[in-house]
Design a protein around this motif. Structure first.
Motif, short mmCIF file in Angstrom:
data_model
loop_
_atom_site.label_atom_id
_atom_site.label_comp_id
_atom_site.label_asym_id
_atom_site.label_seq_id
_atom_site.Cartn_x
_atom_site.Cartn_y
_atom_site.Cartn_z
N GLY B 314 0.79 -1.07 -0.04
CA GLY B 314 -0.07 0.10 -0.01
C GLY B 314 0.85 1.36 -0.03
O GLY B 314 0.18 2.37 0.33
N ASN B 315 2.05 1.17 -0.25
CA ASN B 315 2.92 2.33 -0.31
C ASN B 315 3.17 2.70 -1.42
O ASN B 315 4.32 3.35 -1.96
CB ASN B 315 4.22 1.99 0.52
N GLY B 316 2.45 2.28 -2.68
CA GLY B 316 2.48 2.80 -4.06
C GLY B 316 3.21 1.87 -4.99
O GLY B 316 3.50 2.32 -6.11
N GLN B 317 3.80 0.74 -4.42
CA GLN B 317 4.55 -0.07 -5.25
C GLN B 317 3.61 -0.64 -6.48
O GLN B 317 3.91 -0.54 -7.76
CB GLN B 317 5.01 -1.37 -4.65
N SER B 318 2.26 -1.06 -6.32
CA SER B 318 1.62 -1.72 -7.18
C SER B 318 1.16 -0.49 -8.26
O SER B 318 0.92 -0.82 -9.27
CB SER B 318 0.21 -2.19 -6.49
N GLU B 319 1.01 0.67 -7.63
CA GLU B 319 0.48 1.66 -8.45
C GLU B 319 1.71 2.07 -9.59
O GLU B 319 1.46 2.40 -10.65
CB GLU B 319 -0.03 2.99 -7.80
N LEU B 320 3.01 2.04 -9.05
CA LEU B 320 4.05 2.41 -9.83
C LEU B 320 4.19 1.31 -10.78
O LEU B 320 4.11 1.55 -12.18
CB LEU B 320 5.17 2.30 -8.97
N ILE B 321 4.00 0.02 -10.83
CA ILE B 321 4.13 -0.79 -11.70
C ILE B 321 3.01 -0.81 -12.61
O ILE B 321 3.29 -0.86 -13.85
CB ILE B 321 3.97 -2.38 -10.91
N GLU B 322 1.59 -0.64 -12.01
CA GLU B 322 0.56 -0.51 -12.93
C GLU B 322 0.83 0.75 -13.73
O GLU B 322 0.34 0.73 -15.23
CB GLU B 322 -0.91 -0.24 -12.20
N ALA B 323 1.41 2.01 -13.27
CA ALA B 323 1.56 2.97 -14.38
C ALA B 323 2.62 2.72 -15.25
O ALA B 323 2.45 3.03 -16.59
CB ALA B 323 1.98 4.20 -13.22
N ILE B 324 3.73 2.04 -15.00
CA ILE B 324 4.67 1.80 -16.11
C ILE B 324 3.84 0.78 -17.05
O ILE B 324 4.16 0.83 -18.19
CB ILE B 324 5.88 1.05 -15.49
N ALA B 325 3.16 -0.22 -16.55
CA ALA B 325 2.37 -1.18 -17.52
C ALA B 325 1.28 -0.53 -18.28
O ALA B 325 0.59 -1.26 -19.08
CB ALA B 325 1.94 -2.36 -16.69
N GLY B 326 1.07 0.64 -18.23
CA GLY B 326 -0.04 1.28 -18.83
C GLY B 326 -1.31 1.14 -18.57
O GLY B 326 -2.28 1.58 -19.21
N ILE B 327 -1.46 0.47 -17.30
CA ILE B 327 -2.90 0.24 -16.88
C ILE B 327 -3.36 1.65 -16.16
O ILE B 327 -4.66 1.64 -16.15
CB ILE B 327 -3.02 -0.97 -15.90
N ARG B 328 -2.66 1.99 -15.55
CA ARG B 328 -2.96 3.40 -14.54
C ARG B 328 -2.29 4.67 -15.36
O ARG B 328 -1.18 4.51 -15.76
CB ARG B 328 -2.37 3.32 -13.43
N ALA B 329 -3.00 5.78 -15.25
CA ALA B 329 -2.57 6.96 -15.85
C ALA B 329 -1.53 7.73 -14.92
O ALA B 329 -1.94 7.70 -13.84
CB ALA B 329 -3.66 7.82 -16.40
N ALA B 330 -0.39 8.16 -15.46
CA ALA B 330 0.21 8.94 -14.64
C ALA B 330 0.06 10.37 -14.76
O ALA B 330 -0.50 10.66 -15.74
CB ALA B 330 1.91 8.75 -14.94
N SER B 331 0.33 11.21 -13.89
CA SER B 331 -0.18 12.61 -14.20
C SER B 331 1.01 13.42 -14.47
O SER B 331 0.92 14.14 -15.17
CB SER B 331 -0.98 13.20 -12.76
N THR B 332 2.26 13.02 -14.15
CA THR B 332 3.56 13.89 -14.53
C THR B 332 4.57 12.82 -14.57
O THR B 332 4.78 11.73 -13.98
CB THR B 332 3.79 14.81 -13.73
N GLY B 333 5.39 13.16 -15.21
CA GLY B 333 6.81 12.24 -15.47
C GLY B 333 6.69 11.68 -16.84
O GLY B 333 5.88 11.54 -17.49
N ARG B 334 7.86 10.89 -16.77
CA ARG B 334 7.78 9.87 -18.29
C ARG B 334 8.51 8.74 -17.87
O ARG B 334 9.42 8.69 -16.88
CB ARG B 334 8.32 11.05 -19.26
#
Ligand SMILES: Nc1ncnc2c1ncn2[C@@H]1O[C@H](COP(=O)(O)OP(=O)(O)OP(=O)(O)O)[C@@H](O)[C@H]1O
Ligand SMILES: Nc1ncnc2c1ncn2[C@@H]1O[C@H](COP(=O)(O)OP(=O)(O)OP(=O)(O)O)[C@@H](O)[C@H]1O
Ligand SMILES: [Mg+2]
Ligand SMILES: [Mg+2]
Lengths: 325, 533, 307, 365
Positions: B314-334
């Motif tokens: 719950g400290n953002g690891q899952s979201e990080l992976i999902e964002a890289i995998a394109g399942i979750r939108a990132a708000s900034t960064g690349r």
């Protein structure tokens, strides 16, 4: 041409009356769906209830007997729904469709067989109906207290007992759902029946109770149509109200007070549509009848799309419960 | 506790010399249970002493949960009897079990997510037709338990907003509210961080010391060694052996479970990192409510290395992976792959570019359970030209691919025509691994690859990941198992509160990493912020 | 033996299907001959049923309702020797008798009576489904009312736009109440079973209703001013009798006041409501219409109502 | 249609079980028949003979089945995408308007020239009517069950408005357009079947029946043999896995509903261009609702749907014959029988499963 304001109060009175069957059906759906059983058979149950009310009120000469019969028959259909979708884990929509067909067919069949009036039950004398109750002072109020008196006489007073029962049902439902053991379990079983099961409560029993409550309410709704609002049962007299009630339920996100508001809104749209029909509107002129007919549906769609956001149903609604994987 | 592994374990509060008088709390005699063709429990006999912590281990599908569910009245045994405090009892429903003082925390939590903690706790134990009194009682109990056991949860919080650890606490509170004397916990630590697990074990030990009986199912043998008094091993529906824990060892238990010797640590050579294949620059992700869940993350994963991300769930690891995998939108960064910017691309495109993703939840995300093996083998690759001829799917190509993957990963049963739901957990995971790894991606994102997977399968999956690394691919690994990360990764990033708070090598002491995970020590030089939800 | 094919409303609709049924029952009683009947369930059954009758040698085959026209036209061509009749629509074939009613004429008379009975100068009309046929009723009614009181206000409402509008007494009742609340004290309905709700509410509120199709005065004795009767029963009875007696003729059969195809009801139930003065006025108007002195506008002729 | 917990031999699963269900339905229906004083056996005989006993009866049965296949397939395609399309009734109605526009515009032209345009119009209009609920579901999360119900009401209102005010037959009060000329109407099979010595009588069976079979094959291919079908089913069974697999749910929801609406729309070709030869107020005549039952009873599989559609065809045609022959059995009785079939073969479809499982599992293991 009278002003809009002059006609508003009668329209409000009419809205109240038109929203009552929706209200009962909607709350029936609320109990059922909160427990995880989707019920598109509201229409059929209400229809069967209306028939039973009309028939029994005629034979007994007493509206209360009609009401009891209506609740009984609607509960019987609820049991059929329960047997299919709870005991045998059948598809709830199919079961609902079957109940709608069954009620439509049987009421017409029996009505014709018993009374030979094309599925109608005999016209009831006033003694066998729920009559409008005029509250003390309604007439003087109407005559002498202007708009407020008019409101009192038209909107508050002058409805049958079932109307008041419907409005009593709203806080009562809220209280049952959120303050009683039954309500807690009911809400739980619609969200996560596994949790209920492991807490040692029978999922099936709870769901049966919920659909029975739905049956009772559909029965009252049907009675209202047949022996309060009209003087007897007429074939297909529910005319889609069960479906509209279902829409109202989604609209209200399965919450009692919102459900009441939604049903009143739908009642109002219906009443206003009838009232405005045939009167030219300012700037627009004469509008085809169909526009008013379509108005409640269009509004429902627009409101669903734009204002209420995503309506999330009880999580387990429509899913038969099994312990197996 | 005398076992060396146990000393290493942070939970040192357990008193190994706990004296247990031979007074069985529960006795199971000849319990037998079939699910259609599956013989889940075969004539099981088991004695559980009062006031002990009794561990049960076994591979996936060995029948542990089934046995416990029978004890808890959720299933009925086909044969056999249950004795509670020496009396034979009929447990026909969970209500009966509760009446006999048995409580259970299920593998899948049995909570109503839309309810508050209080509502969940009183559900089924309301007493009155009105819930007011029960709520009061529960509130009082919560207050007391919060003090006694440090079991803190906000009684008015809605369960869906709680972390997994907190939800588990609610489950335990539920059992205690019902006056449970025997508490069954089914894989309670699978989703917990070391610290949370630690906390849990402290509570369990305290309960045991108060005379309650605890039945603990787990796949983590070190936990067994650390806190149980007795351990039973199940294999293929049978109860193979029961030992006093002090007479057992991790190796002996593992062997009893699998029926052969197993390697607990996969050997791997040193890594030879090449150029960066995946780079993440200042990536920030917000959840639908607008809360920042990944905060300005930057790092690289190079060819031929495994980068592990450690952190409390719950400290953002899952979201990080999902964002890289394109399942979750990132708000900034690349995010870039092979130096090419891939921010905002959808998962299908990313796969084409060689980015594979082994999701952390195989059942909800990685597989479509009602689909058969063939169809699951192309999930995500359905647009691959090898699998389709024009509009139509190329069944032959799919079948041969499925056969290859099933054989190569020893998926049992080896029949891809079966629905995915019919495979056991370990085998399901193998199917997903096979699909993602054998596509030979240049970058692989891996989430919790061995959660709830038994030792035999863990060994296998770890080997495959190291093989992939050795072929010069980049792997980003997220796992709640610090051991797993330390065993596999060549480099470890620690996440806390959505930020990468530190980086270290795997030989860094566990306690150091634990401190970083808790946001106490900050080795990156930046201020660590506590992550509040 | 004759056969009758009812429209989708069914034979007990208290309206024109039931009228047909009554006509046939009378035929059966008078002649002792049996007849066949069928209630359709969907549109596809129209042709099926007509053919079935035709093949079994039924004659005449009487189709009730304008919706049957296309089917009658088709089947009548296939069976040129079989005699057909259709009510409410024209099918120009040598073996078809087309029976249509001048509902506007009857409506004129009840409109006149309504205007005379009204104390408020406001009256109402509740239609069933919004189709030209019903607007024809409405238009005649308005014309009749305005002949008495040119300033009279006539509220008009249609119940709906689909078939369900014939069967919604609740809605009918609400529409009547809404008109009453706007001041109407006489309400005429042309709405099938929906109208039962209209009559009920007018009776409940102490106002007057006007029935339609069959004589509905007796439903709420003393509360129904009169009924605009459309003698479908007479038409079907005649068609059956004509064939039996060998007096059959095909072609147009327009039934207005003159032919006694439409009429206003006057009986024991409403005697007290219709004063001698009112009755005289109505009867005079009737005579004038028959004589052609009063032209009642037919909405269908130009799809417009000039009033 | 919940997934069976255990596998039964397929002969049992697909034949014995449905047969038992139907038997139960007819048993109860028989009791109702008995209750109104008729002999259930002779009633059953009349129905079966009426529906299947001669070429004409079969023709009618298949005509009804055609419509039910279209709506059943329509519901099924949406169902695979996880959507409950309650709107085939409205979609077919709106498609009827499209077919009528085309056919009236080309009235007098030979049917084979008009047919492709009519079919296209039916699909486009049907799809269009499904589009708005689909879009609202995909983009705004509006409950599709509710929006499609609303759109049924709206279509019914719209078509009456058009028929009364715009498209109606001049000088007629019937709520319908003028009848198409015979050359433009899709010919009935009966006309050329005669040359093969088969007398279909007046059965309205026509080329759209073949279209329905093609549509069934098409749906079968689509759902189980194409990428799109795979994507549709993935979105329908596990939306999270779909997102993981890079499938855009918005796109799939909309495409599936367009296909669904298009399939419902085809019903209008049958009714408007052939059987009625004109646009009437009630295009679908309840086939939309029967389609829901058909799809679910057929387990959303084209073969199952075809069988279920056929069953309902038998009920409709046999029922009509029955009420010709047996005045006591009114059309309402037929509705009751249908209800019982839906109840026992649909909702109570699993009633005999545990028993069968016991019998066959013992032999299986
Ligand atoms: N719910 C189920 N229904 C039908 N068959 C099942 C079900 N669950 C498992 N099976 C099958 O039963 C067999 C035994 O399963 P089990 O989970 O015991 O496997 P296993 O050998 O322990 O696998 P692993 O160790 O890899 O998890 C397997 O062939 C599996 O596919
Ligand atoms: N409800 C059920 N229906 C059918 N099969 C089941 C059911 N529950 C369990 N099984 C099967 O019984 C066997 C034992 O399952 P169980 O869940 O008890 O294993 P386990 O030891 O808890 O495994 P894990 O470690 O993966 O949790 C497995 O093959 C499983 O698939
Ligand atoms: Mg296993
Ligand atoms: Mg388990």
């Amino acid at each position: 041409m009278d002003t809009v304001f002059d006609s508003l109060i009668p329209v409000l009175g009419s809205s109240v009356r038109l929203s009552i069957p929706l209200l009962f059906a909607c709350f029936a759906g609320l109990f059922s769906e909160r427990a995880g059983i989707v019920d598109i058979g509201l229409e059929g149950k209400m229809l069967a209830g209306a028939f039973a009310a009309g028939a029994i009120a005629h034979h007994a000469g007493n509206p209360w007997a009609g009401l009891l019969a209506a609740m009984g028959i609607a509960m019987l259909l609820s049991l059929v729904h329960g047997f299919a979708s709870i005991t045998h884990r059948g598809n709830q929509i199919v079961s609902g469709v079957a109940i709608n067909f069954l009620a439509a067919g049987l009421t017409a069949l029996l009505g014709q067989a018993w009374y030979g009036e094309g599925g109608r039950t005999p016209q009831l004398p006033n003694t066998a109906r729920f009559l409008e109750i005029t509250w003390p002072g309604a007439e003087t109020a109407r005559a002498s207290y202007g708009e407020i008196g008019n409101f009192y006489a038209n909107v508050i007073s002058g409805h049958s007992i079932l109307v008041y029962a419907a409005f009593l049902m709203v806080p009562l439902t809220w209280w049952v759902l959120y303050r009683t053991r039954f309500g807690l379990r009911l809400r739980a079983v619609g969200e996560n029946p596994h949790a209920v099961d492991t807490a040692g409560i029978s999922v099936g029993r709870l769901r049966y109770l919920a659909v029975l409550v739905a049956g009772v309410l559909c029965g009252i709704g049907g009675s209202y149509l047949a022996i309060a609002q009209s003087g007897g049962f007429v074939k297909d007299m529910t005319a889609g109200k069960g479906f509209i009630a279902l829409a109202a339920l989604v609209f209200a996100k399965w919450r009692p007070f919102s459900a009441m508001a939604t049903c009143l809104l739908f009642g109002f749209l219906d009443a206003a549509g009838s009232r405005l029909q045939g009167t030219p509107l300012p700037f627009i002129g004469q509008v085809p009848v169909q526009v008013f007919q379509a108005l409640p549906y269009v509004l429902t769609v627009i409101l669903l799309a734009g204002f209420i956001g995503k309506a999330i149903p009880p999580k387990a609604a429509g899913v038969p419960y099994t312990k197996d994987r | 506790m005398t076992h060396p592994d146990a000393r290493q374990f942070q939970t040192s509060m357990v008193d190994g010399e706990h004296q247990s008088r031979p007074m069985p709390a529960i006795e199971l005699v000849g319990i037998d249970k079939r699910f259609g063709p599956i013989h889940a429990n075969r004539a099981i006999d088991l004695v559980i002493e009062k006031g002990t912590i009794h561990g049960i281990v076994g591979e996936n599908g060995a029948g542990k949960s089934t046995l416990m569910s029978i004890l808890y009245g959720f299933y009925q045994a086909d044969r056999g009897k249950i004795l509670v405090d020496g009396q034979e009892v009929a447990i026909a429903s969970s209500q009966d079990a509760i009446r006999h003082g048995i409580g259970m925390v299920h593998q899948q939590f049995m909570l109503v997510e839309t309810f508050t903690v209080l509502e969940n706790i009183i559900l089924g134990a309301e007493g009155d037709p009105l819930i007011g009194k029960a709520e009061k009682r529960a509130r009082a109990l919560l207050k007391r338990l919060a003090q006694d056991y440090n079991l803190k949860v906000d009684p008015d919080a809605v369960v869906s907003t709680l972390s997994v650890g907190e939800q588990q606490r609610v489950e335990i509170l539920k059992a205690l509210f019902r006056g449970a004397e025997t508490l069954i916990l089914d894989e309670p630590t699978a989703v917990l961080t070391p610290a949370e697990a630690d906390h849990l074990f402290r509570i369990l030990a305290q309960l045991r010391d108060e005379g309650k009986t605890v039945l603990l199912i787990t796949h983590k043998l070190r936990e067994i060694m650390a806190i149980t008094d007795t351990v039973s091993v199940m294999r293929h529906g049978e109860m193979v052996v029961t030992w006093p824990t002090r007479e057992a060892s991790v190796e002996r238990i593992a062997e009893a479970m699998v029926g052969r010797r197993v390697l607990l640590q996969v050997a791997k050579g040193p890594s030879l990192p090449g150029r960066a294949l995946l780079s993440v620059d200042h990536l920030t992700v917000k959840d639908p409510r607008g809360v920042i869940v990944v905060d300005d993350a930057s790092f690289e994963v190079r060819a031929g290395e495994i980068v592990g991300i450690a952190g409390v769930a719950g400290n953002g690891q899952s979201e990080l992976i999902e964002a890289i995998a394109g399942i979750r939108a990132a708000s900034t960064g690349r995010v870039s792959l092979h130096g090419k910017d891939i921010s905002g691309e959808d998962p299908a495109t990313l796969r084409d570019l060689g980015l594979a993703h082994l999701p952390e939840d195989r059942q909800k995300v990685g597989l479509v359970l009602p689909f058969d093996g063939y169809e699951n083998v192309i999930l995500g690759y359905q647009d691959d030209p090898t699998f389709s001829s024009g509009f139509l799917l190329n069944r032959k190509a799919i079948a041969s691919m499925a056969k290859t993957l099933f054989a190569g990963y020893d998926v049992r049963p080896g029949n891809p025509g079966l629905r995915a739901a019919l495979f056991s957990g370990g085998n399901q995971q193998k199917i997903v691994c096979a699909r993602e790894i054998e596509r030979d991606p240049s970058v692989l994102l891996v989430g919790q690859p061995t959660r709830g997977v038994d030792i035999g399968a863990i060994e296998f999956i770890h080997k495959r990941l190291i093989d992939l690394r050795d072929r010069g691919k980049a792997i980003l690994l997220v796992s709640a198992e610090l051991d797993e990360i330390r065993g596999l990764a060549d480099r470890i990033l620690v996440m806390c509160g959505g930020r990468i708070v530190g980086e270290c090598l795997p030989d860094r002491p566990e306690s150091d990493i634990g401190m970083m995970m808790a946001g106490i020590a900050d080795l990156s030089g930046r201020e660590a912020t506590r992550f509040d939800r | 033996e004759p056969a009758v094919l009812y429209d989708i409303g069914g034979k007990f609709d208290k309206g024109f299907n039931e009228g047909a049924f009554n006509g046939m029952e009378k035929f059966k009683k008078d002649t002792g001959l049996a007849y066949r009947e069928f209630e359709i369930q969907n549109d596809a059954q129209r042709e099926q049923a007509l053919r079935n009758f035709a093949k079994k040698g039924n004659s005449p085959i009487i189709a009730i309702g304008f919706s049957q026209a296309a089917a009658v036209e088709k089947v009548a061509k296939e069976f040129p020797d079989v005699k057909f009749a259709i009510v409410d629509m024209v099918v120009e074939l040598p073996n078809v008798r087309s029976i249509v009613f001048k509902e506007q004429e009857g409506s004129y008379l009840v409109g006149l009576l309504a205007a005379k009975a009204s104390k408020t100068g406001k009256i109402g009309f509740v239609g069933g489904m919004d189709i030209p046929l019903i607007r024809r009723f409405a238009c005649g009614y308005v014309q009749g009312a305005k002949s008495v009181n040119p300033n009279i206000e006539v509220f008009q409402n249609m119940t709906g736009t689909t078939g369900a509008a014939w069967n919604d007494p609740v809605k009918g009742g609400e529409l009547a109440v809404s008109q009453i609340e706007r001041g109407a004290d006489v309400v005429y309905h042309a709405a099938g079973a929906t109208g039962l709700g209209v009559l009920q509410k007018t009776a409940e509120k102490g106002k007057l209703g006007i029935g339609v199709d069959s004589n509905q005065d007796g439903i709420y004795p003393g509360k129904v001013l009169t009924s605009m009767m459309k003698r479908v029963d007479v038409a079907t009875y005649n068609a059956a009798m004509d064939v039996k007696n060998g007096k059959w003729s095909a072609g147009f059969n327009v039934l207005g006041l003159k032919e006694a195809g439409v009429a206003y009801a006057y009986d024991d139930f409403n005697k007290a409501l219709i004063t001698a003065e009112m009755k005289t006025a109505a009867d005079t108007a009737q005579a004038d219409i028959i004589a052609g002195k009063i032209q009642v506008h037919d909405y269908m002729s130009d799809k417009a109502c000039p009033f | 249609m919940s997934a069976p917990a255990r596998e039964l031999p397929w002969l049992v699963e697909f034949f014995l079980l449905p047969a038992l269900n139907l038997a139960a339905a007819f048993l109860v229906a028989g009791l109702v028949v008995l209750a109104i004083g008729e002999n259930p056996l002779s009633v059953g005989k009349i129905m079966l003979y009426g529906a299947l006993g001669n070429a004409e009866g079969i023709g009618y049965t298949l005509y009804y089945a055609t419509n039910f296949m279209f709506t059943g397939l329509s519901v099924a395609v949406a169902y695979h995408a996880g959507l409950f399309n309650i709107g085939p009734e409205g979609q077919a109605t709106f498609a009827g308007i499209g077919v009528a526009i085309v056919c009236l515009a080309f009235d007098g032209a030979p049917w084979w020239l008009v047919a492709p345009f009519a079919v296209a119009a039916s699909v486009i209009f049907g799809a269009a009517w499904a589009f708005i609920p689909a879009w609202l579901q995909a983009r705004r999360g509006s409950h599709i069950v509710i929006t499609t119900i609303m759109f049924n009401f709206l279509a019914a209102t719209l078509i009456v408005y058009l028929l009364v005010n715009v498209m109606g037959k001049p000088g007629s009060m019937a709520v319908e357009t003028k009848t198409l000329s015979d050359v433009t109407r899709l010919p009935l099979f009966s006309t050329f079947m005669k040359t093969y010595g088969i007398n279909l009588g007046d059965a309205p069976l026509n080329g759209t029946f073949l279209l329905a079979i093609l549509a069934s094959i098409g749906v079968w291919l689509l759902i189980w043999h194409t990428r799109l079908g795979f994507e549709i089913r993935t979105v329908g069974t596990n939306p999270q896995a779909a997102a993981y697999a890079g499938i855009d749910p918005t796109r799939i929801v909309i495409i599936a509903m367009l296909i669904s609406g298009g399939l419902s729309g085809l019903l209008a070709v049958n009714e408007v261009m052939s059987v009625q030869g004109r646009l009437v107020e009630d295009v679908a005549q309840g086939a939309g609702f029967v389609g829901i039952a058909v799809a679910l009873m057929g387990r959303a599989h084209p073969i199952g749907i075809a069988l279920a559609a056929f069953l309902f065809g038998v009920l409709y045609q046999g029922g009509a014959e029955l009420s010709f022959d047996t005045p006591k059995i009114t059309r309402d009785m037929i509705v009751v029988i249908q209800a019982l079939v839906i109840l026992f073969a649909g909702a109570l479809g699993h009633m005999f499963r545990p028993g069968l499982e016991r019998v066959f599992a013992r032999r299986g293991s």
